[in-house]
Design a protein around this motif. Structure first.
Motif, PDB file in Angstrom:
ATOM      1  N   THR A 202       0.823  -1.210   0.000  1.00 12.46           N
ATOM      2  CA  THR A 202       0.000   0.000   0.000  1.00 12.46           C
ATOM      3  C   THR A 202       0.853   1.254   0.000  1.00 12.46           C
ATOM      4  N   ALA A 203       1.974   1.247   0.723  1.00 12.99           N
ATOM      5  CA  ALA A 203       2.819   2.443   0.780  1.00 12.99           C
ATOM      6  C   ALA A 203       3.351   2.801  -0.605  1.00 12.99           C
ATOM      7  N   SER A 204       3.977   1.842  -1.283  1.00 17.72           N
ATOM      8  CA  SER A 204       4.516   2.113  -2.621  1.00 17.72           C
ATOM      9  C   SER A 204       3.407   2.433  -3.609  1.00 17.72           C
ATOM     10  N   THR A 205       2.274   1.775  -3.464  1.00 22.21           N
ATOM     11  CA  THR A 205       1.132   2.048  -4.337  1.00 22.21           C
ATOM     12  C   THR A 205       0.646   3.478  -4.172  1.00 22.21           C
ATOM     13  N   ARG A 261      -8.086   9.271 -13.559  1.00 19.94           N
ATOM     14  CA  ARG A 261      -8.010   8.145 -14.499  1.00 19.94           C
ATOM     15  C   ARG A 261      -6.558   7.769 -14.761  1.00 19.94           C
ATOM     16  N   ASN A 262      -5.679   8.754 -14.828  1.00 15.44           N
ATOM     17  CA  ASN A 262      -4.244   8.470 -14.958  1.00 15.44           C
ATOM     18  C   ASN A 262      -3.743   7.673 -13.763  1.00 15.44           C
ATOM     19  N   ALA A 263      -4.148   8.089 -12.568  1.00 14.47           N
ATOM     20  CA  ALA A 263      -3.689   7.417 -11.353  1.00 14.47           C
ATOM     21  C   ALA A 263      -4.183   5.974 -11.309  1.00 14.47           C
ATOM     22  N   ILE A 264      -5.414   5.742 -11.734  1.00 14.84           N
ATOM     23  CA  ILE A 264      -5.943   4.380 -11.752  1.00 14.84           C
ATOM     24  C   ILE A 264      -5.170   3.526 -12.749  1.00 14.84           C
ATOM     25  N   ALA A 265      -4.878   4.074 -13.923  1.00 19.79           N
ATOM     26  CA  ALA A 265      -4.116   3.324 -14.927  1.00 19.79           C
ATOM     27  C   ALA A 265      -2.730   2.978 -14.405  1.00 19.79           C
ATOM     28  N   VAL A 266      -2.078   3.933 -13.760  1.00 15.69           N
ATOM     29  CA  VAL A 266      -0.754   3.673 -13.187  1.00 15.69           C
ATOM     30  C   VAL A 266      -0.843   2.607 -12.106  1.00 15.69           C
ATOM     31  N   ALA A 267      -1.862   2.693 -11.248  1.00 14.83           N
ATOM     32  CA  ALA A 267      -2.026   1.689 -10.193  1.00 14.83           C
ATOM     33  C   ALA A 267      -2.146   0.296 -10.791  1.00 14.83           C
ATOM     34  N   MET A 268      -2.923   0.138 -11.851  1.00 17.22           N
ATOM     35  CA  MET A 268      -3.077  -1.168 -12.485  1.00 17.22           C
ATOM     36  C   MET A 268      -1.754  -1.651 -13.063  1.00 17.22           C
ATOM     37  N   ALA A 269      -1.034  -0.770 -13.726  1.00 22.58           N
ATOM     38  CA  ALA A 269       0.238  -1.153 -14.340  1.00 22.58           C
ATOM     39  C   ALA A 269       1.286  -1.507 -13.295  1.00 22.58           C
ATOM     40  N   MET A 270       1.159  -0.928 -12.093  1.00 22.68           N
ATOM     41  CA  MET A 270       2.120  -1.204 -11.025  1.00 22.68           C
ATOM     42  C   MET A 270       1.829  -2.520 -10.313  1.00 22.68           C
ATOM     43  N   GLY A 271       0.640  -3.109 -10.506  1.00 20.88           N
ATOM     44  CA  GLY A 271       0.268  -4.280  -9.712  1.00 20.88           C
ATOM     45  C   GLY A 271      -0.077  -3.864  -8.302  1.00 20.88           C
ATOM     46  N   CYS A 272      -0.978  -2.899  -8.195  1.00 17.16           N
ATOM     47  CA  CYS A 272      -1.198  -2.139  -6.965  1.00 17.16           C
ATOM     48  C   CYS A 272      -1.807  -2.953  -5.828  1.00 17.16           C
ATOM     49  N   SER A 273      -1.747  -2.354  -4.663  1.00 14.13           N
ATOM     50  CA  SER A 273      -2.431  -2.866  -3.478  1.00 14.13           C
ATOM     51  C   SER A 273      -3.936  -2.711  -3.650  1.00 14.13           C
ATOM     52  N   THR A 274      -4.688  -3.659  -3.099  1.00 12.43           N
ATOM     53  CA  THR A 274      -6.146  -3.539  -3.110  1.00 12.43           C
ATOM     54  C   THR A 274      -6.617  -2.302  -2.350  1.00 12.43           C
ATOM     55  N   ASN A 275      -5.815  -1.836  -1.390  1.00 11.46           N
ATOM     56  CA  ASN A 275      -6.195  -0.656  -0.623  1.00 11.46           C
ATOM     57  C   ASN A 275      -6.258   0.600  -1.472  1.00 11.46           C
ATOM     58  N   ALA A 276      -5.647   0.569  -2.654  1.00 12.46           N
ATOM     59  CA  ALA A 276      -5.668   1.734  -3.536  1.00 12.46           C
ATOM     60  C   ALA A 276      -7.099   2.162  -3.837  1.00 12.46           C
ATOM     61  N   ILE A 277      -7.996   1.202  -3.947  1.00 14.38           N
ATOM     62  CA  ILE A 277      -9.381   1.528  -4.302  1.00 14.38           C
ATOM     63  C   ILE A 277     -10.008   2.417  -3.236  1.00 14.38           C
ATOM     64  N   ILE A 278      -9.928   1.999  -1.988  1.00 10.80           N
ATOM     65  CA  ILE A 278     -10.549   2.769  -0.908  1.00 10.80           C
ATOM     66  C   ILE A 278      -9.950   4.165  -0.832  1.00 10.80           C
ATOM     67  N   HIS A 279      -8.624   4.244  -0.840  1.00 10.04           N
ATOM     68  CA  HIS A 279      -7.966   5.534  -0.643  1.00 10.04           C
ATOM     69  C   HIS A 279      -8.178   6.477  -1.823  1.00 10.04           C
ATOM     70  N   LEU A 280      -8.091   5.968  -3.031  1.00 12.10           N
ATOM     71  CA  LEU A 280      -8.226   6.855  -4.184  1.00 12.10           C
ATOM     72  C   LEU A 280      -9.658   7.356  -4.336  1.00 12.10           C
ATOM     73  N   ILE A 281     -10.638   6.515  -4.004  1.00 11.25           N
ATOM     74  CA  ILE A 281     -12.025   6.980  -4.011  1.00 11.25           C
ATOM     75  C   ILE A 281     -12.196   8.113  -2.999  1.00 11.25           C
ATOM     76  N   ALA A 282     -11.614   7.958  -1.809  1.00  8.62           N
ATOM     77  CA  ALA A 282     -11.731   8.997  -0.781  1.00  8.62           C
ATOM     78  C   ALA A 282     -11.044  10.288  -1.227  1.00  8.62           C
ATOM     79  N   ILE A 283      -9.855  10.176  -1.806  1.00  8.36           N
ATOM     80  CA  ILE A 283      -9.133  11.358  -2.287  1.00  8.36           C
ATOM     81  C   ILE A 283      -9.941  12.056  -3.381  1.00  8.36           C
ATOM     82  N   ALA A 284     -10.487  11.270  -4.303  1.00  9.13           N
ATOM     83  CA  ALA A 284     -11.248  11.841  -5.413  1.00  9.13           C
ATOM     84  C   ALA A 284     -12.496  12.568  -4.903  1.00  9.13           C
ATOM     85  N   ARG A 285     -13.168  11.997  -3.926  1.00  9.10           N
ATOM     86  CA  ARG A 285     -14.366  12.634  -3.395  1.00  9.10           C
ATOM     87  C   ARG A 285     -14.025  13.961  -2.723  1.00  9.10           C
TER      88      ARG A 285
END
Length: 576
Positions: A202-205, A261-285
């Motif tokens: 999650t940290a690197s993600t 959308r850029n951040a989501i694409a990068v997260a997918m390409a990085m093999g991101c943590s599942t926690n990225a979903i919760i945090h990025l939704i909160a940041i976006a809101r």
């Protein structure tokens, strides 16, 4: 329009010769400053999440000094403000429970002090979203300064990855294939320097996401914490934030729907943590951008995993990723999936920020035609177990679980799980679906990282190393395996997971994005009628506020009164 010093926020505190400003100015003099330090200069807050009990941030005392040098070099006035540290390894019941508290603190630190721009120093899992959420809500010029990954671990000549190898060798210890002395050797060798986890946890993600959003200096997230370039980056961030104040370049100028959308694409390409979903939704809101689970799943179907970094990758760690070219090189590789016109804290478009990037090791940062996993890192599932969605990381689990059906073995609490999981008489096979519930945002409380349920000891001894596991909890981004997480709504508030019984058949199909308990609607209605709501874990203090106001996982777990849409903006303080 360029701002003049008379238009800076700090001018309200120091700009005239009235009684209130007398108090402000005299107290600055009390600390050894004089008007030459602040008059006509941007005042830059350095929000530092250093503490004695946060190993990820152990170098931040030193890095803050480099930030101050940069600020002074550009003609600014630095003021360091300590903030909640949130050491993932130590904070109980979960650092996630306090992410929103950090976000509130950051927003109010900026609002209540004479701050014109801010450097946000974080890196450990929850500090990145917490710092960004608070700064976005306050909307002053801001740069996020990531802590950087630690050096790779080492034990008996083997490279160790934080988290991932902890789980791996713990299973081997429980299975009896390594000794207690071996285990202690792993303990000594797995974390060899300051900095956050060097796997794609999650940290690197989240630091990569901050970078992809444009909130760091380009490529800052990839620099290892002990590398001298990290000091240089810290100083450069200090110089740049001073320039951003008269430019009035704020998060609201940077964070647009294409940025996310850029951040989501990068997260997918990085093999991101599942926690990225919760945090990025909160940041976006917080930014007023309506990102949902469907945005992640859509990107997952298009963007392949390109970073060969554990746990999705099979060999490398973040140190190797940096040497291979870092995040700018990966972003250049996936440029067809990015909006290159989005700007960053540099004020330049992404196309310009990554123009000079190169890949120096194409086994670490793969080309588009040779990904390590053809689809993205995450998949969003829905069904009668998770009507509002849940998530799995297919890139980090066995292909055998793409379509799986098996009987549930349900645990109501983590304590119950721990009590029974090593029982040699436990009725379980490799096809069993292990279930842990009442571990979500409210029930946990704070949605602890319990989702990588341990494999029963009797199965470990038979050679089993992965099983389908379901939970309304989260798991560490360094974890791996067929773990379905963030089941929403959570069981504690009456989600369908609360109605599942041991022995019920569960069917998961990743290609079809479905997850269901094979129980009739009529039977579920009967169970619903007999369900008894549980009491909330806290009756007072922050825990009570958390339980009463936290949203569910698919909504980002922010507080309902902190999202951008919640009521009128808080006015700037008046100086009377």
């Amino acid at each position: 329009m360029t701002k003049t010093p008379e238009q800076f926020r700090s001018h309200r505190w120091f700009g005239d010769q009235g009684l209130r400003t007398f108090g402000h100015r005299s107290r600055m003099r009390q600390m050894g400053y004089d008007p030459q330090d602040w008059e006509g200069r941007p005042i830059i807050g350095i929000i530092n999440t250093w503490s004695d009990i946060n190993p990820c941030h152990a170098h931040f005392r030193n890095r803050a000094e480099f930030v101050k040098k940069g600020i002074l070099q550009s003609g600014g006035f630095p003021l360091e403000l300590p903030a909640l540290s949130l050491a993932e390894q130590f904070v109980k019941p979960s650092a996630m429970m306090y992410r929103n508290l950090l976000a509130m603190e950051v927003e109010e630190l900026i609002r209540s002090h004479p701050i014109d721009g801010v450097i946000l120093m974080g890196g450990c899992d929850k500090t990145t979203p917490g710092l960004l959420m608070g700064a976005i809500s306050m909307d002053v010029p801001a740069i996020y300064l990531p802590a950087g990954p630690m050096l790779r671990g080492n034990w008996h000549g083997k490279t160790l990855g934080s988290g991932s190898d902890s789980w791996k060798y713990w299973d081997e210890l429980r299975a009896g294939t390594i000794t207690r002395a071996d285990w202690e050797g792993v303990e000594r060798g797995i974390a060899r320097s300051y900095g956050h986890c060097m796997t794609m946890g999650t940290a690197s993600t989240m630091t990569a996401i901050a970078d992809a959003l444009g909130m760091t200096l380009p490529g800052a997230s990839s620099i290892p914490a002990p590398d001298s370039n990290h000091k240089a980056m810290s100083k450069a961030a200090g110089r740049r934030i001073v320039e951003m104040v008269p430019e009035d370049l704020k998060p609201s100028n940077i964070l647009r729907p294409p940025s996310f959308r850029n951040a989501i694409a990068v997260a997918m390409a990085m093999g991101c943590s599942t926690n990225a979903i919760i945090h990025l939704i909160a940041i976006a809101r917080r930014a007023g951008v309506p990102i949902t689970l469907d945005d992640f799943d859509a990107a997952s179907r298009k963007v392949p995993v390109m970073a060969n970094v554990r746990p999705s990758g099979d060999q490398y760690l973040m140190e190797d990723f940096y040497y291979a070219g870092g995040l700018p090189a990966l972003m250049k590789q996936i440029a067809p999936y990015l909006d290159l016109e989005m700007i960053s804290v540099t004020g330049r478009p992404l196309a310009e920020d990554i123009r000079q990037a190169e890949v120096f090791n194409d086994d670490v940062i793969r080309p588009l035609e040779k990904p390590i996993y053809q689809e993205g890192a995450l998949a969003v599932l829905r069904g009668n177990l998770a009507p509002d969605g849940c998530v799995i990381k297919p890139s980090a689990c066995s292909a055998a679980f793409q379509d799986h059906k098996g009987p549930a073995l349900v645990f109501d609490t983590y304590e119950e799980l721990k009590e029974h999981i090593d029982d040699e008489n436990l009725e379980v096979t490799k096809d069993t679906v292990l279930v842990l519930r009442n571990s979500g945002p409210v029930g946990g409380p704070g949605m602890p990282e319990w989702g990588m349920l341990p494999i029963p000891k009797k199965l470990l001894r038979e050679g089993v190393r992965d099983m389908l596991r379901l939970s309304d909890a989260r798991m560490s981004g360094t974890s791996y395996g067929a773990c379905v997480l963030h089941i929403s709504p959570e069981a504690h508030v009456g989600g369908p997971l609360a109605l599942l019984k041991t022995g019920d058949l569960v069917h998961m199909n990743i290609p079809e994005r479905s997850i269901n308990m094979l129980v009739s609607a009529e039977e579920l209605e009967r169970r619903r009628a007999n369900w008894v709501p549980k009491t909330r874990p806290f009756g007072r203090g922050f825990g009570r506020m958390y339980a009463e106001h936290v949203s569910q996982a698919h909504q980002g777990c922010d507080f309902d009164f902190l999202e951008t849409s919640a009521g009128d903006p808080v006015p700037e303080p008046k100086i009377f």
